[in-house]
Design a protein around this motif. Structure first.
Motif, PDB file in Angstrom:
ATOM      1  N   LEU A 101       0.827  -1.206   0.000  1.00  0.00           N
ATOM      2  CA  LEU A 101       0.000   0.000   0.000  1.00  0.00           C
ATOM      3  C   LEU A 101       0.860   1.253   0.000  1.00  0.00           C
ATOM      4  O   LEU A 101       2.061   1.195   0.255  1.00  0.00           O
ATOM      5  CB  LEU A 101      -0.908   0.015   1.236  1.00  0.00           C
ATOM      6  N   SER A 102       0.204   2.389  -0.235  1.00  0.00           N
ATOM      7  CA  SER A 102       0.868   3.681  -0.144  1.00  0.00           C
ATOM      8  C   SER A 102       0.207   4.498   0.959  1.00  0.00           C
ATOM      9  O   SER A 102      -0.925   4.218   1.362  1.00  0.00           O
ATOM     10  CB  SER A 102       0.791   4.417  -1.485  1.00  0.00           C
ATOM     11  N   ALA A 103       0.919   5.513   1.443  1.00  0.00           N
ATOM     12  CA  ALA A 103       0.379   6.381   2.489  1.00  0.00           C
ATOM     13  C   ALA A 103      -0.950   6.961   2.013  1.00  0.00           C
ATOM     14  O   ALA A 103      -1.122   7.279   0.846  1.00  0.00           O
ATOM     15  CB  ALA A 103       1.367   7.491   2.799  1.00  0.00           C
ATOM     16  N   GLY A 104      -1.899   7.087   2.926  1.00  0.00           N
ATOM     17  CA  GLY A 104      -3.216   7.610   2.588  1.00  0.00           C
ATOM     18  C   GLY A 104      -4.238   6.539   2.269  1.00  0.00           C
ATOM     19  O   GLY A 104      -5.429   6.797   2.259  1.00  0.00           O
ATOM     20  N   SER A 105      -3.769   5.326   1.999  1.00  0.00           N
ATOM     21  CA  SER A 105      -4.710   4.245   1.688  1.00  0.00           C
ATOM     22  C   SER A 105      -4.541   3.063   2.649  1.00  0.00           C
ATOM     23  O   SER A 105      -4.968   1.959   2.370  1.00  0.00           O
ATOM     24  CB  SER A 105      -4.542   3.790   0.239  1.00  0.00           C
ATOM     25  N   VAL A 106      -3.926   3.323   3.797  1.00  0.00           N
ATOM     26  CA  VAL A 106      -3.699   2.277   4.793  1.00  0.00           C
ATOM     27  C   VAL A 106      -5.032   1.818   5.368  1.00  0.00           C
ATOM     28  O   VAL A 106      -5.910   2.621   5.667  1.00  0.00           O
ATOM     29  CB  VAL A 106      -2.760   2.773   5.907  1.00  0.00           C
ATOM     30  N   SER A 107      -5.165   0.515   5.520  1.00  0.00           N
ATOM     31  CA  SER A 107      -6.419  -0.084   5.944  1.00  0.00           C
ATOM     32  C   SER A 107      -6.126  -1.474   6.492  1.00  0.00           C
ATOM     33  O   SER A 107      -5.174  -2.124   6.055  1.00  0.00           O
ATOM     34  CB  SER A 107      -7.335  -0.198   4.723  1.00  0.00           C
ATOM     35  N   PRO A 108      -6.956  -1.966   7.419  1.00  0.00           N
ATOM     36  CA  PRO A 108      -6.762  -3.347   7.842  1.00  0.00           C
ATOM     37  C   PRO A 108      -6.949  -4.344   6.696  1.00  0.00           C
ATOM     38  O   PRO A 108      -6.455  -5.462   6.763  1.00  0.00           O
ATOM     39  CB  PRO A 108      -7.799  -3.558   8.948  1.00  0.00           C
ATOM     40  N   PHE A 109      -7.610  -3.934   5.628  1.00  0.00           N
ATOM     41  CA  PHE A 109      -7.727  -4.817   4.471  1.00  0.00           C
ATOM     42  C   PHE A 109      -6.373  -5.051   3.811  1.00  0.00           C
ATOM     43  O   PHE A 109      -6.190  -6.010   3.080  1.00  0.00           O
ATOM     44  CB  PHE A 109      -8.740  -4.272   3.461  1.00  0.00           C
ATOM     45  N   GLY A 110      -5.413  -4.183   4.076  1.00  0.00           N
ATOM     46  CA  GLY A 110      -4.056  -4.387   3.572  1.00  0.00           C
ATOM     47  C   GLY A 110      -3.414  -5.644   4.135  1.00  0.00           C
ATOM     48  O   GLY A 110      -2.483  -6.189   3.549  1.00  0.00           O
ATOM     49  N   LEU A 111      -3.938  -6.131   5.261  1.00  0.00           N
ATOM     50  CA  LEU A 111      -3.405  -7.372   5.846  1.00  0.00           C
ATOM     51  C   LEU A 111      -3.640  -8.562   4.932  1.00  0.00           C
ATOM     52  O   LEU A 111      -2.953  -9.580   5.047  1.00  0.00           O
ATOM     53  CB  LEU A 111      -4.008  -7.602   7.233  1.00  0.00           C
ATOM     54  N   LEU A 112      -4.581  -8.434   4.010  1.00  0.00           N
ATOM     55  CA  LEU A 112      -4.781  -9.488   3.014  1.00  0.00           C
ATOM     56  C   LEU A 112      -3.526  -9.686   2.165  1.00  0.00           C
ATOM     57  O   LEU A 112      -3.275 -10.770   1.657  1.00  0.00           O
ATOM     58  CB  LEU A 112      -5.951  -9.142   2.081  1.00  0.00           C
ATOM     59  N   PHE A 113      -2.737  -8.631   2.006  1.00  0.00           N
ATOM     60  CA  PHE A 113      -1.559  -8.678   1.149  1.00  0.00           C
ATOM     61  C   PHE A 113      -0.278  -8.984   1.924  1.00  0.00           C
ATOM     62  O   PHE A 113       0.791  -9.099   1.330  1.00  0.00           O
ATOM     63  CB  PHE A 113      -1.409  -7.352   0.394  1.00  0.00           C
ATOM     64  N   ASP A 114      -0.372  -9.087   3.252  1.00  0.00           N
ATOM     65  CA  ASP A 114       0.791  -9.398   4.096  1.00  0.00           C
ATOM     66  C   ASP A 114       0.974 -10.913   4.079  1.00  0.00           C
ATOM     67  O   ASP A 114       0.505 -11.624   4.971  1.00  0.00           O
ATOM     68  CB  ASP A 114       0.575  -8.879   5.511  1.00  0.00           C
ATOM     69  N   THR A 115       1.649 -11.411   3.068  1.00  0.00           N
ATOM     70  CA  THR A 115       1.781 -12.856   2.875  1.00  0.00           C
ATOM     71  C   THR A 115       2.568 -13.530   3.989  1.00  0.00           C
ATOM     72  O   THR A 115       2.383 -14.715   4.241  1.00  0.00           O
ATOM     73  CB  THR A 115       2.437 -13.166   1.521  1.00  0.00           C
ATOM     74  N   GLN A 116       3.417 -12.782   4.680  1.00  0.00           N
ATOM     75  CA  GLN A 116       4.198 -13.347   5.787  1.00  0.00           C
ATOM     76  C   GLN A 116       3.420 -13.338   7.105  1.00  0.00           C
ATOM     77  O   GLN A 116       3.878 -13.895   8.093  1.00  0.00           O
ATOM     78  CB  GLN A 116       5.507 -12.564   5.964  1.00  0.00           C
TER      79      GLN A 116
END
Length: 170
Positions: A101-116
């Motif tokens: 993600l980039s600043a300004g679009s941070v969201s807990p939905f970003g955890l979907l992309f945290d493969t580790q």
């Protein structure tokens, strides 16, 4: 890092595939929490969260902290509550590398992309006091609103995320 539209589409697809009920709103770019709270669909029954991406000094542990819009972020208080010394804002590079993600679009939905699965989700307990909760779907030109119970009892478990409550005094 994913393009915002690509990330939004991936989040919405995931919500739909998992039969998660939500309301979707497209809007002009909202770069700050002040922009978010002024949106016409955000009212007293909806908490739109301020999302803060943090790390320890060594940048080996990462945290996504959810706060009410009016709550000031106090590093020392959150660090103490989590038992981690010297938390600070994570660099944009880490945000892109870990959550895509980039600043300004941070969201807990970003955890979907945290493969580790290396980012801990933390939250100020007061974010749960309204009937609904809202986040960008990893794109700050859109917002999704979910029932609190849906987010905490369906979304996070399906993502494999166990949130950590943090008491944060205003």
């Amino acid at each position: 890092m994913r393009a915002q539209g690509e990330a939004r589409d991936a989040v919405l697809s995931w919500l739909n595939q998992n039969e998660i009920p939500y309301r979707f709103f497209a809007h002009t770019r909202a770069d700050t929490i002040e922009d978010c709270v002024r949106m016409p669909f955000i009212g007293p029954d909806v908490t739109i969260c301020k999302n803060v991406f943090l790390c320890n000094r060594q940048q080996t542990a990462f945290y996504l902290m959810l706060l009410r819009p009016e709550t000031p972020f106090r590093t020392a208080m959150v660090s103490k509550a989590l038992g981690v010394s010297r938390l600070s804002f994570a660099p944009d590079e880490a945000l892109g590398r870990i959550l895509r993600l980039s600043a300004g679009s941070v969201s807990p939905f970003g955890l979907l992309f945290d493969t580790q699965r290396g980012t801990a989700l933390c939250y100020e307990t007061a974010v749960r006091t309204t009937p609904e909760i809202a986040f960008h779907p990893c794109d700050n030109t859109a917002t999704v609103i979910l029932a609190q119970a849906v987010f905490w009892e369906r979304v996070l478990p399906r993502m494999g995320v166990e949130p950590v409550a943090v008491e944060q005094a205003v």
